[in-house]
Design an enzyme around this catalytic site. Structure first.
Site: not given
Lengths: 310, 630
Positions: B131, B554
């Site tokens: 299909h 940091s």
């Protein structure tokens, strides 16, 4: 090194080319590595059965002896006790991050088939599908194996898993044969069978919209026989319930004890199981024949799977 | 944890838990009978069955399974039973169309997988739907196949999807095909009708570079010429479908081509006490062995293979196409996912930012000129801009159209794509496997294509990634900061790789490189001291001419200010992302900590919105501008 080369190092009984188990192993390893590279919140479902234990072994292959993601086990409370012992022994031995979850509400209110309050499919829905959904999303409690204490503690991590590795095989039953290697699921865990993404050239659905997750199926191409042949080749430890221990019966597929029947068989070890599967009594009988929930309606397992069952 | 090392045979001793004896204790495992036939060891051949809807593909597979005894016991009876109960006539196709939806609609939705074997070998049969809406499933099936059966209905002849599927097979690289002409029982004058058919088909297939191994007249429902030779079509002397399948060549793996391995990841499981750094991937072509000089593209970095690594087997000395492998390198170079590993003495791939390609489009939304897509080739992933469409080919009529600005679903086109940064590939004519890519649109793979050639004029983006002609970066400290999960480490590796490639002297300071000497963690004061120590180290390295990329936690503004004060040229890059993105990335790894947002960073990037490459390109663009202005 000699001037001539072979694809494999000459090792004991290995052929010098890729055989079908190698081929399956390489593809599965590739898929596991893609999953690990693509999903920061990745988990692997471990049912304790032979398939997901092979999957666990393949993860050790993929990551050179390590298993860098948590293994999630859905404990229905009705698992055969030997399975739980085996789980915890491997967890300790291989230093695995094991997490389990369960539907404590349904168990407390006895909304289970063994309690006689719901049918088999509803029971699977409560104790497996719903427990899985809640454990993956983090809504439900997660218990993590603590290697120092040797026991389970409540896990503080409640982040939803966005990638979930599952050991389903295409040959198990019809709906699993339609699966993709990477299968996107909605936030509600639903599977849209009719509209799956295309999958080709080793490229997979690793992009996903917020609120959705992706199921990864590295064992899709394996058959039951492949699994046993690989267990034999690699000498993967499996739970003893798979073997006849003198009673003339064994389990071919493991689940909850109220819904899983042993099959009559005298196979005592992996080699005998392989012979049985190839030429013996089971060569033409489906593996899940002993699972009662598959038979309860026209497409029992498919109904469960659309809602998020493994 | 004891980790399998590549240098020594890994112990294959069974790990036993059970006194009752798991079945691994006996070395004499051969007491049971082994069934020795070639199909036992031969890898599976993937066969895709394609063709127009209703031409009988599923029937043919169902019938083949039944006639070769490949069905589980009771399956046939179960389906027949179900048909009787629902008052539908039984069809062999129902064996495959196992899903309830499919039984309702009578068409195959997806590429089902069916296992099947003959005395010669094992097969994995992929039943692709005919299909038109489900073309993407057909592509999924066909791309995995080594050979194809093209089924068509003798009564209807060559239909739209027959052409479309045949063309896609050609584009997908499936070279071995056979045509199955079904429903021959419905045709008058069978022999001459079939001959006409065969002639037309051969002409058509030739026009798209396909040559069928056989054209076979069959009656699927009755099994004629499938597994069993037809008695009603004795004029046909060619092979049956089963004989044709067995006649296909197993392509095996392309070990003879040049070595190509897209890098999937570089693993280092330091936390588990394993200090190997392993470059992992699946080999697409060729082979690699210990001692080989490998070159990574597009970075161009090279070194030798120190060892091949494996778990629970003897570490191999060689690995070849089709194998998922991993190796360690003689020198520590920064290699990342997305690079292509090759061998120095073999033909090299191309790296470019502008490519001409043939694309097939499967997306509901059209492929449009001027829009951006994500292109994935091997393990590389890059933003791609559709620059132009040279021509569109209607796959069902094979007519060629120029002047279009979009490609619709199910169309095939030649187009030019501009990439945000260079990636490595081979041209389709040279090496198909590493020329193939997909295009992602709106989270979904929406198209596929092959690279025909690299084009010049890579002025893609001001912030393009650096090529080998880029000037080295000037010495500086690139300080990446942001909450955990913001992507510092990944970006640092990317920048280090790029800068090194451009000829800069690079030092990377992140938890991987300095973790052991400068362990993370501890009290707040201890962590701040660590930042200051590493900041000082970075400034010394910078003073000696290095580009220093720093990616450590940091969180304190004070400590970062110190880092700025000791460096000569300090570039602070603040990485952010939405909190849900951060949480998702962090996962179980770490709890969020108090983080002080930088007040005046040189650059702020939202890594939740940018890809790694885009973020890297932004930093480089900033640096280039900065260098040229100072």
């Amino acid at each position: 090194m000699s001037a001539t080369t072979t694809v494999h190092a000459p090792s004991s009984k290995r052929a010098s080319r890729i055989d079908h188990l190698d081929q399956l192993e390489h593809r599965s390893v590739h898929l596991l590595r893609e999953a690990y590279a693509s999903f920061p919140q990745l988990a692997m479902l471990w049912s304790i059965g032979k398939d997901s234990t092979v999957l666990l072994w393949l993860a050790r292959k993929a990551f050179f002896g390590h298993v860098p993601m948590p293994l999630v086990h859905i404990d229905t409370g009705y698992k055969i006790p030997e399975m739980i012992q085996y789980r915890d022994r491997l967890a300790a031995e291989w230093r695995l991050t094991v997490i389990y979850g369960q539907n404590e509400e349904a168990l407390a209110s006895k909304q289970t088939f063994p309690d006689g309050n719901v049918d088999r499919l509803t029971c699977c829905g409560n104790l497996k599908t719903e427990a899985l959904r809640r454990t993956l999303s983090g809504e439900g409690k997660r218990y993590r194996f603590d290697h120092t204490l040797g026991t389970y503690v409540v896990d503080t991590n409640r982040e939803p898993f966005t990638g979930v590795i599952v050991g389903v095989r295409a040959d198990e039953e019809g709906s699993r044969s339609k699966e993709r290697y990477f299968s996107p699921r909605s936030g509600e865990n639903n599977w849209d069978v009719g509209d799956q993404p295309p999958e080709f050239w080793n490229q997979y659905a690793t992009e996903f919209a917020p609120g959705t997750h992706v199921r990864i199926h590295p064992l899709l191409d394996w058959t039951e026989l492949d699994i046993w042949e690989y267990i034999e080749r690699e000498r993967i430890p499996t739970v003893g319930l798979y073997y006849d221990r003198g009673e003339g019966e064994r389990f071919r597929s493991l689940g909850c004890w109220p819904c899983t029947k042993a099959v009559s068989s005298s196979a005592r070890n992996v080699g005998e199981i392989i012979v049985e599967l190839k030429s013996g009594k089971f060569s033409h009988i489906a593996e899940r024949a002993g699972r009662a929930q598959d038979k309860d309606d026209g497409g029992g397992l498919e109904t469960l799977r659309r809602d998020g069952y493994m | 944890m004891s980790v399998a090392r590549g240098t020594a045979p890994v112990s294959s001793r069974p790990i036993r838990f059970d006194e009752e004896g798991l079945p691994f204790e006996s070395e004499e495992k051969n007491e049971f009978q082994r069934i020795d036939d070639p199909a036992e060891v031969e890898a599976r051949m993937g066969i895709v069955i394609v063709g127009h809807v209703d031409h009988g593909k599923s029937t043919i597979i169902g019938r083949l399974l039944a006639d070769t005894g490949s069905l589980p016991e009771g399956r046939l009876e179960q389906i027949k039973d179900l048909c009787a109960r629902t008052a539908k006539p039984f069809e062999y196709a129902f064996l495959l169309d196992a899903l309830k939806d499919e039984r309702a609609q009578g068409i195959t939705i997806d590429a089902a997988r069916v296992f099947f074997r003959t005395p010669k070998r094992r097969y994995l049969i992929l039943d692709a739907p005919g299909h038109v809406e489900f073309l993407k499933n057909m592509v999924t099936g066909a791309a995995r196949a080594e050979a194809a059966l093209l089924v068509l209905d003798a009564g209807e002849g060559i239909q739209e999807n027959t052409r479309r599927h045949a063309y896609l097979l050609s584009l997908l690289g499936v070279r071995q095909i056979a045509v199955v002409v079904n429903k021959m029982d419905l045709v008058e004058g069978k022999e001459s009708a079939f001959d006409d058919f065969a002639r037309d088909l051969t002409t058509f297939l030739k026009s798209i570079n396909l040559e069928p191994a056989a054209i076979i007249p069959v009656i699927g429902r009755d099994g004629d010429n499938l597994a069993i030779r037809s008695t009603t079509m004795s004029w046909y002397s060619g092979p049956t479908v089963l004989e044709t399948l067995d006649g296909f060549q197993s392509q095996g793996e392309a070990v003879d081509g040049p070595f190509r391995m897209p890098v999937q990841s570089v693993y280092k499981f330091t936390n588990d006490g394993d200090d190997r750094r392993i470059v992992a991937g699946t080999i697409e072509s060729g082979r690699v062995k210990v001692g080989d000089e490998v070159v990574f593209h597009p970075s161009g970095k090279r070194t030798r293979v120190k060892s091949l690594e494996a778990f629970n087997r003897v570490a191999p000395a060689v690995a070849g196409a089709g194998e998922s492998t991993g190796f360690t390198l003689a020198q520590q170079i920064y290699v990342t996912r997305g690079e292509l590993a090759t061998l120095a003495h073999e033909p090299q791939p191309v790296a470019a930012t502008r490519i001409r390609s043939s694309v097939f489009w499967l997306g509901a939304r059209p492929l449009e000129v001027g829009r951006n897509y994500t292109l994935k080739l091997g393990t590389a992933r890059v933003s791609a801009h559709l620059e132009s469409i040279e021509r569109v080919l209607d796959a069902s009529t094979l007519a060629s159209v120029t002047g279009r600005t979009s490609v619709l679903r199910n169309e095939v086109a030649d187009c030019v794509l501009k990439l945000r940064h260079p990636i490595a590939f081979d041209r389709a004519a040279d090496l198909a496997a590493t020329s193939r890519f997909v295009l992602v649109d709106n989270f979904s793979i929406s198209g596929g294509g092959v690279v025909r050639e690299a084009l010049t004029g890579s002025d893609v983006h001001r912030a393009r990634a650096r090529t080998s002609t880029s000037a080295p970066l000037r010495p500086s400290v690139l300080w990446l900061t942001g909450e955990r999960g913001a992507g510092k480490s990944a970006l640092a590796h990317w920048l280090a790789t790029d800068a090194e490639h451009a000829g800069s002297r690079v030092e990377l300071i992140d938890d991987d490189t300095v973790g052991e000497l400068f362990p993370a963690g501890g009290s707040i004061a201890e962590r701040e001291l660590r930042v200051r120590r590493l900041a000082w180290l970075a400034s010394r390295l910078e003073a000696h001419g290095a580009v220093v990329v720093v990616a450590i936690d940091s969180p304190s503004e004070e400590a970062r200010r110190f880092a700025r004060s000791v460096a000569r040229d300090f570039v602070e890059v603040h990485l952010t992302a939405a909190s849900d993105v951060l949480e998702e990335r962090r996962g179980a790894r770490a709890m969020p900590e108090a983080y002080e947002v930088p007040i005046q960073p040189e650059l702020r990037l939202d890594t939740g919105r940018l890809t790694l490459e885009e973020a890297g390109a932004e930093v480089l663009a900033w640096l280039e501008e900065w260098s040229s202005n100072s």
